[in-house]
Design an enzyme around this catalytic site. Structure first.
Site, PDB file in Angstrom:
ATOM      1  N   HIS A  12      68.001  96.924   4.185  1.00  0.00           N
ATOM      2  CA  HIS A  12      68.288  97.344   5.545  1.00  0.00           C
ATOM      3  C   HIS A  12      67.623  98.680   5.850  1.00  0.00           C
ATOM      4  O   HIS A  12      67.468  99.066   7.008  1.00  0.00           O
ATOM      5  CB  HIS A  12      69.811  97.486   5.648  1.00  0.00           C
ATOM      6  CG  HIS A  12      70.344  97.471   7.031  1.00  0.00           C
ATOM      7  ND1 HIS A  12      69.883  98.308   8.021  1.00  0.00           N
ATOM      8  CD2 HIS A  12      71.302  96.719   7.604  1.00  0.00           C
ATOM      9  CE1 HIS A  12      70.558  98.064   9.126  1.00  0.00           C
ATOM     10  NE2 HIS A  12      71.407  97.103   8.904  1.00  0.00           N
ATOM     11  N   CYS A  13      67.243  99.426   4.805  1.00  0.00           N
ATOM     12  CA  CYS A  13      66.920 100.843   5.024  1.00  0.00           C
ATOM     13  C   CYS A  13      65.436 101.176   4.891  1.00  0.00           C
ATOM     14  O   CYS A  13      64.814 101.612   5.859  1.00  0.00           O
ATOM     15  CB  CYS A  13      67.709 101.688   4.037  1.00  0.00           C
ATOM     16  SG  CYS A  13      69.484 101.491   4.206  1.00  0.00           S
ATOM     17  N   ILE A  14      64.872 100.992   3.691  1.00  0.00           N
ATOM     18  CA  ILE A  14      63.531 101.528   3.431  1.00  0.00           C
ATOM     19  C   ILE A  14      62.477 100.889   4.336  1.00  0.00           C
ATOM     20  O   ILE A  14      61.557 101.590   4.778  1.00  0.00           O
ATOM     21  CB  ILE A  14      63.144 101.372   1.934  1.00  0.00           C
ATOM     22  CG1 ILE A  14      64.302 101.795   1.018  1.00  0.00           C
ATOM     23  CG2 ILE A  14      61.899 102.173   1.603  1.00  0.00           C
ATOM     24  CD1 ILE A  14      64.613 103.248   0.982  1.00  0.00           C
TER      25      ILE A  14
END
Ligand SMILES: NC(=O)c1ccc[n+]([C@@H]2O[C@H](COP(=O)([O-])OP(=O)(O)OC[C@H]3O[C@@H](n4cnc5c(N)ncnc54)[C@H](O)[C@@H]3O)[C@@H](O)[C@H]2O)c1
Length: 473
Positions: free
Chosen positions: A291-293
């Site tokens: 979900h982030c990087i």
């Protein structure tokens, strides 16, 4: 939205002085554990902090738009397996947790932790739709003198310039009638440290907001690190993730450069990793997932460019990482071509669809882009993942419903190529290498890649390989 009949009552044990200011009152009630904490968004970030707050003695009202998730939690079923099968039952059995879809019940809350998604839109621009929706809900319903903490990853300035005006539009004044802060979640699925043990950054939009938010988290987590402002806390989270994105992009790009120069990237990584300082090992792969990087560099780049600054390196890193699945599929095609085969009509087995080893999280996994591109090129694609028994067809546009196939000898021998996309420890890669005709290894599992991120089970080329080829990609 459902309307639940019960309510979480947090006012009964109050004994605050009658003339206490909203700030003093909230600090006093946090100390007494008599505040009701609402957690908006009961997902990977919301559920662990819910558990931490419940364990600290607070009553928690979980609010989510997903009615099925709310019903499951209230029935004691944990929707995310990696958080532990018994999490929801444990929360329910304390009597201090309840989930609801009814946002009007935010009127019961004195503090609200916002843990909703912050994805990119179709133009790769920040999509703050869920954050704005929750800000509207809180503006309408949160108790006067309450605390709002945003934990969704976002660009620096969001809390101050998006959240605060929406809350103040309802007639409150920040720092007096409502307190607002940002506190990022730094947990990494699959690691043993968590929302309680990882130091928690907290930055308020003003002094009182920072003080109150720190007091709330100090009750629930091991270490709170107050920072200068909400903007600093937002920026620190993006720096942490951009640091990873840029380093992974660099090693992905260098892998291709070393390959052209006839040098194996895994040998190079092993060599460079012997330096005791100034070097941190990042490993190449088929692209980024989660979900982030894959998302956060674009949040930072968007905000920086809007402010007239450049974010070339961060944006480029995001683009390099996004292009990796195409490079890998080209590599599979080139490896097949050496046997006078083409991707058209080839049977390819993708090993691993979770985006990291040893977890069942498939969000944004590069394996989907790999499957999609392989199928576009005419390959017949199966997958095996011991942690992901089936795909629903909703994970990635263009990747249809299918089940994980058995990793039996006959299948391994029959397929034209095995593409190692995720290095799950539960997969016997040495066995795969003994049987398969061609293995395209993006994780270095058959070349000694052993970084903690990839959990590679082997070091070095295993003994007793069959006649098949192993291609490092
Ligand atoms: N997953 C991680 O490891 C991680 C780590 C650090 C930060 N983050 C950030 O935390 C935020 C949340 O991520 P996540 O992984 O928990 O997402 P998630 O998809 O696991 O959970 C989000 C939850 O929010 C709910 N939701 C959506 N809109 C809502 C609304 N308007 N009101 C109430 N609930 C709503 C969804 O139904 C879902 O249950 C994102 O900004 C993400 O970038 C995630």
């Amino acid at each position: 939205m459902s309307s639940d009949s019960t309510s979480v009552d947090s006012t009964s044990v109050d004994d605050a002085p009658a003339d206490a200011s909203p700030r003093e009152l909230l600090l006093h009630r946090i100390e007494q554990r008599s505040v009701c904490v609402a957690v908006l968004g009961l997902g990977h970030v919301g559920l662990p902090i819910t558990a931490a707050m419940v364990d600290a003695g607070f009553r928690v009202l979980g609010v989510d738009v997903d009615a099925a998730r709310v019903a499951a939690l209230n029935a004691g079923a944990t929707p995310l397996r990696h958080l532990g099968e018994d999490l929801a039952r444990r929360l329910r059995d304390t009597g201090r947790f309840e989930a609801t879809t009814d946002t009007a019940r935010l009127a019961e809350a004195d503090a609200a932790l916002v843990c909703v998604p912050t994805p990119l839109d179709a133009e790769r621009q920040p999509d703050l739709g869920a954050v704005r929706a929750t800000a509207g809900d809180l503006a309408r319903h949160l108790r006067p003198g309450g605390l709002v903490v945003l934990s969704s990853t976002t660009w620096p300035g969001t809390t101050r310039s998006v959240l605060v005006p929406m809350l103040e539009a309802a007639g409150r004044r920040c720092g007096t009638d409502v307190f607002v802060a940002f506190s990022p979640e730094r947990a990494d699925p699959g690691r043993h440290d968590d929302a309680v043990t990882i130091p928690r950054l907290v930055g308020g939009v003003d002094e009182a907001s920072g003080e109150i938010a720190c007091a709330l988290y100090r009750a629930a987590v091991r270490e709170v690190v107050p920072v200068a402002s909400a903007d600093v806390a937002e920026a620190a989270k993006l720096l942490e993730n951009c640091y990873r994105a840029v380093n992974i992009a660099m090693v992905n790009e260098l892998k291709l450069a070393f390959e052209a120069l006839g040098v194996d990237v895994w040998d190079v990584l092993d060599a460079a990793s012997t330096k005791p300082f100034g070097f941190q090992r990042f490993e190449p792969g088929p692209g980024l997932g989660g979900h982030c990087i894959p998302v956060d560099p674009f949040y930072l780049a968007w905000a920086a460019e809007r402010a007239g600054a450049s974010a070339r390196l961060v944006r480029l890193a995001g683009e390099i990482n996004q292009e990796m699945p195409e490079r890998i599929v080209e590599r599979v095609g080139a490896a097949l071509a050496e046997d006078d085969r083409t991707l058209e009509g080839a049977s390819v087995l993708v090993l691993g669809v979770a985006y990291k080893p040893d977890i069942d999280d498939v969000r944004g996994s590069p394996s989907f882009a790999l499957i999609h591109l392989l199928e576009q090129a005419g390959a017949k694609v199966d997958y095996h993942d011991p942690h992901v028994p089936r795909l629903t067809g909703r994970e990635h546009e263009g990747v249809a419903v299918r089940a994980s196939v058995e990793l039996d000898d006959a299948r391994l021998a029959a397929c034209d190529a095995v593409l190692v996309a995720t290095a799950h420890a539960a997969v016997d890669h040495a066995r795969v290498a003994r049987i398969a005709r061609l293995i395209v290894d993006t994780r270095g599992v058959l070349r000694g890649g052993s970084g903690p991120e990839h959990g590679s089970p082997e070091r070095g080329r295993p003994d007793g390989l069959g006649p098949g080829r192993i291609v490092s990609a």
